[in-house]
Design a protein around this motif. Structure first.
Motif, PDB file in Angstrom:
ATOM      1  N   ILE A 220      -0.707   8.772   2.247  1.00 19.03           N
ATOM      2  CA  ILE A 220      -0.279   7.996   1.343  1.00 19.03           C
ATOM      3  C   ILE A 220       0.688   8.207   0.504  1.00 19.03           C
ATOM      4  O   ILE A 220       1.630   7.370  -0.122  1.00 19.03           O
ATOM      5  N   TYR A 221       0.595   9.324  -0.361  1.00 16.72           N
ATOM      6  CA  TYR A 221       2.190  10.275  -1.075  1.00 16.72           C
ATOM      7  C   TYR A 221       3.956   8.977  -0.661  1.00 16.72           C
ATOM      8  O   TYR A 221       3.910   8.799  -1.539  1.00 16.72           O
TER       9      TYR A 221
ATOM     10  N   ILE B 255       4.046   6.364   1.436  1.00 17.32           N
ATOM     11  CA  ILE B 255       3.635   4.833   1.081  1.00 17.32           C
ATOM     12  C   ILE B 255       3.533   4.343   0.261  1.00 17.32           C
ATOM     13  O   ILE B 255       4.221   3.866   0.022  1.00 17.32           O
ATOM     14  N   LEU B 256       2.516   5.034  -0.951  1.00 15.42           N
ATOM     15  CA  LEU B 256       2.802   3.766  -2.170  1.00 15.42           C
ATOM     16  C   LEU B 256       4.413   4.739  -3.475  1.00 15.42           C
ATOM     17  O   LEU B 256       4.125   3.853  -4.434  1.00 15.42           O
ATOM     18  N   CYS B 257       4.852   5.557  -2.600  1.00  7.83           N
ATOM     19  CA  CYS B 257       6.366   5.613  -3.805  1.00  7.83           C
ATOM     20  C   CYS B 257       7.311   5.029  -3.016  1.00  7.83           C
ATOM     21  O   CYS B 257       8.085   4.824  -3.532  1.00  7.83           O
ATOM     22  N   ARG B 258       7.055   3.937  -2.379  1.00  8.81           N
ATOM     23  CA  ARG B 258       8.410   2.914  -1.611  1.00  8.81           C
ATOM     24  C   ARG B 258       7.635   2.002  -2.703  1.00  8.81           C
ATOM     25  O   ARG B 258       6.669   1.581  -3.611  1.00  8.81           O
ATOM     26  N   PRO B 259       9.125   0.723  -2.972  1.00 13.62           N
ATOM     27  CA  PRO B 259       9.149  -0.213  -3.637  1.00 13.62           C
ATOM     28  C   PRO B 259       7.628  -0.744  -3.390  1.00 13.62           C
ATOM     29  O   PRO B 259       7.837  -2.570  -2.899  1.00 13.62           O
ATOM     30  N   MET B 260       6.564  -0.938  -3.224  1.00 12.88           N
ATOM     31  CA  MET B 260       5.457  -1.777  -2.954  1.00 12.88           C
ATOM     32  C   MET B 260       4.448  -1.603  -3.823  1.00 12.88           C
ATOM     33  O   MET B 260       4.214  -0.962  -4.384  1.00 12.88           O
ATOM     34  N   HIS B 261       3.334  -2.925  -4.129  1.00 13.85           N
ATOM     35  CA  HIS B 261       1.993  -3.076  -4.562  1.00 13.85           C
ATOM     36  C   HIS B 261       1.067  -2.714  -4.033  1.00 13.85           C
ATOM     37  O   HIS B 261       1.167  -2.200  -3.214  1.00 13.85           O
ATOM     38  N   ARG B 262       0.449  -1.312  -5.163  1.00 12.03           N
ATOM     39  CA  ARG B 262      -0.951  -1.069  -4.631  1.00 12.03           C
ATOM     40  C   ARG B 262      -1.647  -2.050  -4.126  1.00 12.03           C
ATOM     41  O   ARG B 262      -1.387  -1.888  -2.597  1.00 12.03           O
TER      42      ARG B 262
ATOM     43  N   PHE C 189      -1.149  -2.375  -0.547  1.00 12.77           N
ATOM     44  CA  PHE C 189      -1.440  -1.236   0.544  1.00 12.77           C
ATOM     45  C   PHE C 189      -3.060  -1.989   0.476  1.00 12.77           C
ATOM     46  O   PHE C 189      -3.089  -1.528   1.884  1.00 12.77           O
TER      47      PHE C 189
ATOM     48  N   GLN D 210      -5.313  -0.027  -8.906  1.00 13.05           N
ATOM     49  CA  GLN D 210      -3.646   0.339  -9.613  1.00 13.05           C
ATOM     50  C   GLN D 210      -3.492   1.185 -10.108  1.00 13.05           C
ATOM     51  O   GLN D 210      -2.046   1.350 -10.547  1.00 13.05           O
ATOM     52  N   ASP D 211      -3.761   1.602 -11.138  1.00 10.11           N
ATOM     53  CA  ASP D 211      -4.063   3.198 -11.932  1.00 10.11           C
ATOM     54  C   ASP D 211      -4.560   4.437 -11.367  1.00 10.11           C
ATOM     55  O   ASP D 211      -4.584   4.998 -12.443  1.00 10.11           O
TER      56      ASP D 211
ATOM     57  N   ASP E 238      -4.727   7.776  -9.898  1.00  4.72           N
ATOM     58  CA  ASP E 238      -4.140   9.308  -8.927  1.00  4.72           C
ATOM     59  C   ASP E 238      -4.995   9.208  -8.034  1.00  4.72           C
ATOM     60  O   ASP E 238      -5.558   9.481  -7.885  1.00  4.72           O
ATOM     61  N   VAL E 239      -3.493   9.264  -6.742  1.00  9.25           N
ATOM     62  CA  VAL E 239      -3.391  10.053  -5.860  1.00  9.25           C
ATOM     63  C   VAL E 239      -3.040  11.142  -5.907  1.00  9.25           C
ATOM     64  O   VAL E 239      -2.362  11.682  -6.310  1.00  9.25           O
TER      65      VAL E 239
END
Ligand SMILES: Nc1ncnc2c1ncn2[C@@H]1O[C@H](COP(=O)(O)OP(=O)(O)OP(=O)(O)O)[C@@H](O)[C@H]1O
Ligand SMILES: [Mg+2]
Lengths: 253, 308
Positions: A82-83, A85-92, A95, A249-250, A252-253
């Protein structure tokens, strides 16, 4: 599109899951095995085969939704895929929606395969298929969409084991929600009654999606009813996915 | 505008049962200018990964804020500018490098044609062509790291945030990464990387920050931090007669003998030059003349001690 990219990969990964094939084998066994029960009730065998095959499609669909669904987000966090992936310019939420859509697509395929096996078997046994049979399959799938949304929500906030227990309980209780309203009179005015009533309103009434008896007996179901059930499921599913997105949304992963 | 800036960034991990909350990052304030190669140093558990994960918005800071290219990191479009290489990157095991880059390109919002161009660019840069069709499942650490780098570079972001990019690599692999970082620096990128391999940092960073137990104890240019003055010179000489050697020794701050010859230590560069001239004049040979400077490692050790 980002949601599609996530969905496509989720589908690809789930198709590789061995649990899927084990469950499909069991489903096939249950469908073919239904004939054995048909023998006991002479002359009723087609009816029984239809009823039990649809039950098998529902139960094994739910098991797949639970096994795959409650792992979906959890596994990405656990395996740290997931690291990147979520660091891309995308909304959670994109995902979450992508994971959900991927599994929903897989379940569509699985349901179609199981229903096709059941349908062919009914025809081979000399039975007739009517529109109610297919309406029943559609509503089974619609129930799976709802169950999957719950599984995805739980996979974003808790462990797969706890998630599976909650989803499975919801499935069982959701098919028997009438027990909450048909309480014996000694419950009147008690606190437990209010709690149980609250549960009744929260837990989805999954019997809304159950038109197996009608399908088995060839009793037509009004299209209006099917539409109503679809709308009911869509609203429930949308609410669950919204909660999943907000909870994630918030995080921690 | 700073490429990366943090203001009083603090992260407190909620404690588990029987364990209190952990303040892993304490009021971190950092600035990194565009095109800098910044080395983020700290021992295990110092809070390097925590900082990096906040910059990539995988973690929420408890307090404080972080900016990349002038934008708050909590905003989605800020992440367009960031290329992130996690510590030991993990990818979908059943995809091959080509599919992997395509997937990330899609997440980055690239069109099909752009993704194909990205593949060509990155496959050449990271030498992925020979493994293009192999599943990631069977990849060695070095192959994974190369792929990880390629993934970080998808979409050509300005700021690269690399979490221990050289850990677990063999010397050749480390050199490859070093060269790559310098190449990217040459292209105008800003590079922020964490490490505890000080030799690597010393070779490629213009600035460093040192994190000790969640607190930044130092940040600055490497040449300013390290006492770049020569504080000691080691001279090795051979072929000196006993009296000549005794005379030279009298002018040195330390003497030692080895099979290479006599080692003279002089604490001043000019004096050392004079000593060397003496050696030559008395008929001796200079085997070695080594000015000794403080290394980053010595500095780093000193930093750790001042805190604890
Ligand atoms: N999810 C978490 N929950 C609780 N504590 C955590 C969590 N993640 C990290 N920590 C703690 O935060 C501190 C900093 O960890 P971090 O991973 O940022 O260090 P690091 O500098 O990257 O170390 P390393 O060099 O080992 O990678 C450690 O004490 C660690 O135990
Ligand atoms: Mg770390």
């Amino acid at each position: 599109m980002r949601v599609l990219a996530v969905a496509r990969n989720t589908f690809r990964e789930a198709v590789r899951d061995k649990v899927l094939y084990v469950l499909l084998l069991f489903a096939a066994a249950a469908i073919f095995g239904s004939k054995a029960l048909g023998w006991i009730s002479i002359g009723q065998d087609i009816k029984i085969v239809k009823d039990l095959s649809l039950a098998a499609v529902s139960v094994f669909g739910v098991l797949i939704a639970i096994f795959v669904g409650t792992n979906l987000v959890y596994k990405e966090i656990d395996k740290r895929t997931i690291y990147t992936i979520l660091c891309r310019p995308m909304h959670r939420w994109e995902f979450i929606l992508g994971k959900y859509a991927g599994l929903a697509a897989l379940l569509a395929l699985v349901t179609a395969v199981m229903a096709a096996v059941a349908a062919v078997y009914v025809v081979v046994l000399g039975g007739r298929l009517d529109v109610t049979f297919f309406q029943a399959v559609l509503l089974i799938y619609w129930q799976l969409l709802l169950i999957t949304a719950l599984a995805v929500l739980l996979s974003a906030v808790t462990s797969p084991i706890l998630g599976a227990i909650i989803v499975f309980s919801t499935y069982v209780v959701g098919h028997a929600t009438s027990i909450f309203t048909e309480l014996p009179p000694q419950f009147d005015g008690t606190f437990s009654k209010r709690v149980l009533e609250a549960v009744y309103y929260i837990i989805p009434n999954l019997s809304n999606f159950d038109i197996r008896a009608e399908a088995a007996n060839g009793v037509p179901v009004a299209p209006g009813y099917v539409l109503w059930a679809i709308a009911y499921g869509a609203v429930y599913t949308a609410v669950l996915l919204t909660i999943a997105s907000l909870a994630f949304q918030d995080k921690d992963v | 505008m700073d490429a990366i800036a943090t203001r009083n960034l603090t992260k407190v991990y909620r404690g588990h049962i029987g364990r209190g909350a952990v303040r892993s990052l304490d009021s971190l304030t950092l600035t990194i200018a565009p095109n800098e190669v910044f080395g983020f140093l700290g021992r295990n558990g110092a809070g390097k990964t925590t900082t990096i994960k906040i910059l990539c918005s995988l973690l929420r800071a408890t307090t404080g804020e972080a900016f990349v290219m002038g934008q708050d990191t909590r905003r989605r479009d800020t992440r367009k500018h960031i290329g992130y290489l996690p510590e030991n990157p993990y990818f979908y095991e059943y995809l091959n490098p080509r599919e992997t880059l395509d997937f990330y390109g899609e997440l980055h919002g690239l069109t099909r044609a752009e993704r194909a161009a990205e593949w060509d660019r990155l496959a050449d840069l990271l030498d992925l062509r020979d493994i293009a069709g192999q599943r990631v499942r069977g990849f060695s650490k070095g192959m994974r790291q190369r792929l990880g780098f390629a993934v970080a570079l998808v979409g050509n972001p300005h700021v690269l945030i690399l979490d221990e990019p050289m850990s677990g690599l063999d010397p050749l692999g480390r050199r490859l990464i070093r060269e790559l970082i310098l190449l990217l620096h040459g292209q105008g990128k800003t590079i922020f990387f964490s490490s505890h391999v000080l030799g690597d940092v010393e070779q490629i960073c213009s600035r460093v920050g040192i994190l000790v137990k969640g607190k930044l104890t130092t940040q600055g240019r490497l040449d300013e931090l390290l006492n770049r003055r020569v504080n000691r010179v080691e001279i090795i000489a051979a072929g000196l007669s006993e009296p000549a050697a005794a005379a030279v020794a009298a002018r040195s701050d330390g003497v030692r003998e080895s099979e290479q010859g006599r080692h003279f230590f002089v604490n001043d560069l000019d004096a050392a030059n004079a000593v060397a001239a003496d050696i030559l004049q008395s008929g001796g040979t200079l085997v070695e003349f080594t000015p000794i400077r403080e290394s980053l490692e010595e500095y780093f050790m000193r930093e750790q001690e001042t805190v604890s």
